[in-house]
Design an enzyme around this catalytic site. Structure first.
Site, PDB file in Angstrom:
ATOM      1  N   HIS A   8      67.796  39.962  53.418  1.00  0.00           N
ATOM      2  CA  HIS A   8      67.737  39.763  54.971  1.00  0.00           C
ATOM      3  C   HIS A   8      68.522  38.467  55.590  1.00  0.00           C
ATOM      4  O   HIS A   8      68.633  38.304  56.469  1.00  0.00           O
ATOM      5  CB  HIS A   8      66.315  39.743  55.484  1.00  0.00           C
ATOM      6  CG  HIS A   8      65.746  41.122  55.333  1.00  0.00           C
ATOM      7  ND1 HIS A   8      65.069  41.628  54.141  1.00  0.00           N
ATOM      8  CD2 HIS A   8      65.680  42.249  56.027  1.00  0.00           C
ATOM      9  CE1 HIS A   8      64.623  42.709  54.313  1.00  0.00           C
ATOM     10  NE2 HIS A   8      65.140  43.309  55.481  1.00  0.00           N
ATOM     11  N   CYS A  11      61.230  41.897  53.779  1.00  0.00           N
ATOM     12  CA  CYS A  11      61.357  42.705  52.753  1.00  0.00           C
ATOM     13  C   CYS A  11      59.772  43.268  52.072  1.00  0.00           C
ATOM     14  O   CYS A  11      59.410  44.034  51.440  1.00  0.00           O
ATOM     15  CB  CYS A  11      61.520  41.866  51.374  1.00  0.00           C
ATOM     16  SG  CYS A  11      63.464  41.488  51.533  1.00  0.00           S
ATOM     17  N   HIS A  71      68.703  54.739  62.330  1.00  0.00           N
ATOM     18  CA  HIS A  71      70.243  54.712  62.355  1.00  0.00           C
ATOM     19  C   HIS A  71      70.894  55.342  61.564  1.00  0.00           C
ATOM     20  O   HIS A  71      70.110  56.025  60.621  1.00  0.00           O
ATOM     21  CB  HIS A  71      70.781  53.290  62.599  1.00  0.00           C
ATOM     22  CG  HIS A  71      70.307  52.357  61.231  1.00  0.00           C
ATOM     23  ND1 HIS A  71      70.802  52.787  60.267  1.00  0.00           N
ATOM     24  CD2 HIS A  71      69.484  51.033  61.098  1.00  0.00           C
ATOM     25  CE1 HIS A  71      70.384  51.738  59.116  1.00  0.00           C
ATOM     26  NE2 HIS A  71      69.691  51.176  59.613  1.00  0.00           N
ATOM     27  N   CYS A  92      65.807  34.763  52.113  1.00  0.00           N
ATOM     28  CA  CYS A  92      65.833  35.751  51.552  1.00  0.00           C
ATOM     29  C   CYS A  92      67.243  36.499  51.205  1.00  0.00           C
ATOM     30  O   CYS A  92      68.095  36.137  51.922  1.00  0.00           O
ATOM     31  CB  CYS A  92      65.044  36.910  52.237  1.00  0.00           C
ATOM     32  SG  CYS A  92      65.325  38.639  51.799  1.00  0.00           S
ATOM     33  N   LYS A 112      76.473  45.486  56.132  1.00  0.00           N
ATOM     34  CA  LYS A 112      75.521  46.448  56.081  1.00  0.00           C
ATOM     35  C   LYS A 112      75.045  46.222  57.868  1.00  0.00           C
ATOM     36  O   LYS A 112      75.241  45.234  58.511  1.00  0.00           O
ATOM     37  CB  LYS A 112      74.489  45.737  55.479  1.00  0.00           C
ATOM     38  CG  LYS A 112      73.294  46.713  55.315  1.00  0.00           C
ATOM     39  CD  LYS A 112      72.283  46.520  54.229  1.00  0.00           C
ATOM     40  CE  LYS A 112      71.161  47.681  54.212  1.00  0.00           C
ATOM     41  NZ  LYS A 112      69.848  47.228  54.276  1.00  0.00           N
ATOM     42  N   CYS A 145      59.145  36.870  51.928  1.00  0.00           N
ATOM     43  CA  CYS A 145      59.961  37.376  52.799  1.00  0.00           C
ATOM     44  C   CYS A 145      59.173  38.542  53.681  1.00  0.00           C
ATOM     45  O   CYS A 145      58.817  39.417  53.074  1.00  0.00           O
ATOM     46  CB  CYS A 145      61.355  38.188  52.382  1.00  0.00           C
ATOM     47  SG  CYS A 145      62.150  39.026  53.810  1.00  0.00           S
ATOM     48  N   LYS A 177      69.809  44.884  62.773  1.00  0.00           N
ATOM     49  CA  LYS A 177      69.433  44.848  64.124  1.00  0.00           C
ATOM     50  C   LYS A 177      70.231  43.466  64.579  1.00  0.00           C
ATOM     51  O   LYS A 177      70.688  43.269  65.860  1.00  0.00           O
ATOM     52  CB  LYS A 177      68.192  44.474  64.373  1.00  0.00           C
ATOM     53  CG  LYS A 177      67.359  45.832  64.828  1.00  0.00           C
ATOM     54  CD  LYS A 177      66.058  45.461  65.525  1.00  0.00           C
ATOM     55  CE  LYS A 177      64.905  45.333  64.498  1.00  0.00           C
ATOM     56  NZ  LYS A 177      63.505  45.628  64.711  1.00  0.00           N
ATOM     57  N   HIS A 215      69.871  55.555  57.952  1.00  0.00           N
ATOM     58  CA  HIS A 215      68.677  56.148  57.446  1.00  0.00           C
ATOM     59  C   HIS A 215      68.990  57.833  57.389  1.00  0.00           C
ATOM     60  O   HIS A 215      68.397  58.500  56.676  1.00  0.00           O
ATOM     61  CB  HIS A 215      67.439  55.947  58.427  1.00  0.00           C
ATOM     62  CG  HIS A 215      66.948  54.478  58.813  1.00  0.00           C
ATOM     63  ND1 HIS A 215      67.376  53.943  60.000  1.00  0.00           N
ATOM     64  CD2 HIS A 215      66.272  53.750  57.953  1.00  0.00           C
ATOM     65  CE1 HIS A 215      66.860  52.681  59.802  1.00  0.00           C
ATOM     66  NE2 HIS A 215      66.294  52.517  58.501  1.00  0.00           N
TER      67      HIS A 215
END
Ligand code: MSP
Length: 513
Positions: free
Chosen positions: A156, A130, A19, A153, A304, A127, A307, A22
């Site tokens: 996440h 992670c 996405h 976590c 952030k 996690c 998904k 990245h």
């Protein structure tokens, strides 16, 4: 002095498709690599995919395919995305590449032989997203059940799992003082300073030894001295930077490049790169990386991308609307490297229209139109005493300094100053209204020289349009054929070349979607 520079991005997990987050790091690294090549440095630009670990094994299982089939598919999507964005790495490394296993084993065997790895049992909160253990204090409470003990976590925001394993530990605690000494002696190694301070803060809190192997899975690089154990995904992944330049396979090559490296990373993986990785290098008897540049998150609507939040934006959708150069320019120019930035489609339209259509594109169109009308389509030479000559010298110096400091946004801002000044000169002298003659020739020659310089300076960002501008103003070859120092002085446009008048390079984008 030309130098040597290994430029890296994080290697991306194959649990996610690429996405714009990245792409942000990767396009920045690609542009930086192009800049370093332009100034004559020897560059090795590295990106790739991180393919081992429990998370990947579980995703493959869920799709009912082997891990290898799963990683091949997602890794290919990353490679295709970089291709789409004109990102050209010297190597696209995959942690499933055979030479990577050789490097990982050689590196960690060295750390083991040096006495920094020992066996112990481990139990803790893990996690899977992670691929990391967390201490009780690091965990956060389930927001739907705040009364329960904190078992989520912090990154996440999902539940962690209790794991117990017999595994091998890296004696990170031995490197507290050496790391602090290294930070003291190399104040510029981690930038920006806030991130350096964060890393030093983490070290000062005290470093606990870390578990670096797993027995619960076999999707990883085997531990050479203990059957049934594989290296934990992070200690395999970090070593990719050494694999790519020959650690354990071509030691001479490794030594020629290391530690002339610039790691570009997001702030989410600071601890791994700014604490664990330098310590691992020290333990293997190698120098820590010369530069680690940490950037913030690209947020969408203040959050952030993820998904689960369904707020991911994919590069191909934006390239369809803005073109490759529109995409690259936006992410390089809009967000300063360091702090968080917010992405919005409206801001992208506004920046495209103002920087590309109205400024750079308009300068090209105007000059070509007036040269056609007043100079029979033949571009005149610039004036040696042009008022733009000193601006150009300042812009070259400012852009150079900004690229050196990994500030593409500032570098492009400096470059656009030259465009703005050239447009202002045209507006104040109005050559389109004047009679053909030396006055008109001088102004148009100056504007053509600005186009030549901008085509060079913006080439790391605008991989396609700079080549096109170069061609339209009648120059041979491409803007990146010669090192910057040979072509940066005012007056390089020779004049007497055919200038092509054609469609706008950056057609205005009218409506928001
Ligand atoms: N596999 C590890 C890295 C190992 S490096 C030895 C990993 N992978 S990741 O796929 O999660 O990629 C994280 C990186 O992607 C960030 O550090 C950053 O470079 C980039 N980004 C992912 N999302 C991002 C944003 N929303 N904004 C900016 N960059 C982001 O961690």
């Amino acid at each position: 002095m030309p130098g040597r520079c290994l430029i890296t991005t994080p290697i991306y997990y194959v649990n996610d498709v690429p996405h714009i987050g990245h792409a942000y790091t990767t396009v920045t690294a690609d542009a930086l690599a192009r800049w370093h090549r332009l100034v004559g440095d020897e560059v090795f630009f590295l990106t790739g995919t991180d393919e081992h670990g429990l998370k990947v094994a579980r995703s493959a299982e869920a799709k009912d395919v082997t891990p290898q089939v799963h990683v091949d598919e997602v890794s290919r999507r990353f490679a295709e995305t970089w291709d789409l964005l004109d990102v050209v790495p010297d190597r696209f490394i995959r942690t499933t590449d055979p030479d990577h296993a050789v490097s990982v084993q050689a590196f960690l065997q060295k750390v083991y032989d040096n006495g920094y790895i020992y066996k112990s049992s481990y139990a803790g909160w893990y996690c899977v997203a992670c691929e990391a253990y967390y201490g009780e204090d690091d965990l956060i409470a389930d927001p739907h059940d705040p009364g329960e003990p904190a078992r989520w976590c912090p990154i996440h925001q999902r539940p962690v799992e209790w794991f117990e394993e017999d595994n091998w530990f890296f004696r990170l605690s031995a490197f507290e003082q050496p790391l602090l000494d290294w930070y003291e002696a190399n104040p510029g190694a981690v930038a920006p300073e806030t991130k350096r301070n964060e890393a030093v803060g983490l070290i000062r809190q005290g470093l606990r030894d870390i578990s670096i192997t797993r027995t619960s899975i076999d999707w990883g690089v085997p531990v050479p001295w203990d059957d049934g154990h594989v290296f934990y995904v992070w200690y395999d992944a970090l070593i990719n930077y050494a694999t790519a330049i020959g650690y354990g396979t071509d030691q001479e090559r490794f030594e020629a490049w290391w530690p002339h490296v610039r790691h570009l990373i997001g702030k989410d993986i600071l601890r791994f790169h700014c604490v664990y990785w330098p310590a691992m290098l020290m333990a293997a008897g190698e120098a820590p990386p010369a530069n680690i540049d940490v950037h913030g998150f690209l947020l969408v609507g203040g959050e952030k991308m993820s998904k689960t939040r369904l707020n991911q934006i994919f590069p191909a959708d934006l390239v369809a609307d803005f073109g490759v150069d529109g995409f690259r320019h936006h992410f390089l120019r809009d967000t300063a490297f360091g702090p968080d930035g917010d992405f919005s489609y409206e801001a992208m339209v506004a920046r495209y229209n103002s920087d590309l259509a109205n400024n750079f594109g308009n300068l090209m169109s105007r000059v070509a139109t007036v040269v056609a009308k007043k100079c029979d389509g033949v571009g005149p030479a610039p004036r040696p005493d042009s008022p733009l000559a000193s601006v150009a010298a300042e812009v070259v110096a400012d852009a150079t300094q900004a690229w050196e400091q990994v500030q593409p946004s500032a570098a492009l801002d400096a470059t656009w100053r030259l465009i703005r000044e050239a447009n202002a000169l045209l507006e104040s002298t109005e050559p389109w209204k004047a009679e053909p003659g030396p006055e008109v020739d001088g102004v148009l020659g100056d504007a053509l020289e600005v186009l030549r310089l901008v085509a060079i300076l913006a080439s790391p960002a605008l991989t396609r349009s700079c080549v096109e501008v170069w061609r339209r103003i009648g120059l041979e070859g491409s803007p990146t054929d010669k090192p910057l120092a040979e072509v940066a002085a005012w007056g390089g446009y020779p004049g007497g070349l055919a200038v092509e008048k054609s469609d706008p390079i950056f057609p205005r984008i009218k409506a928001a979607r």
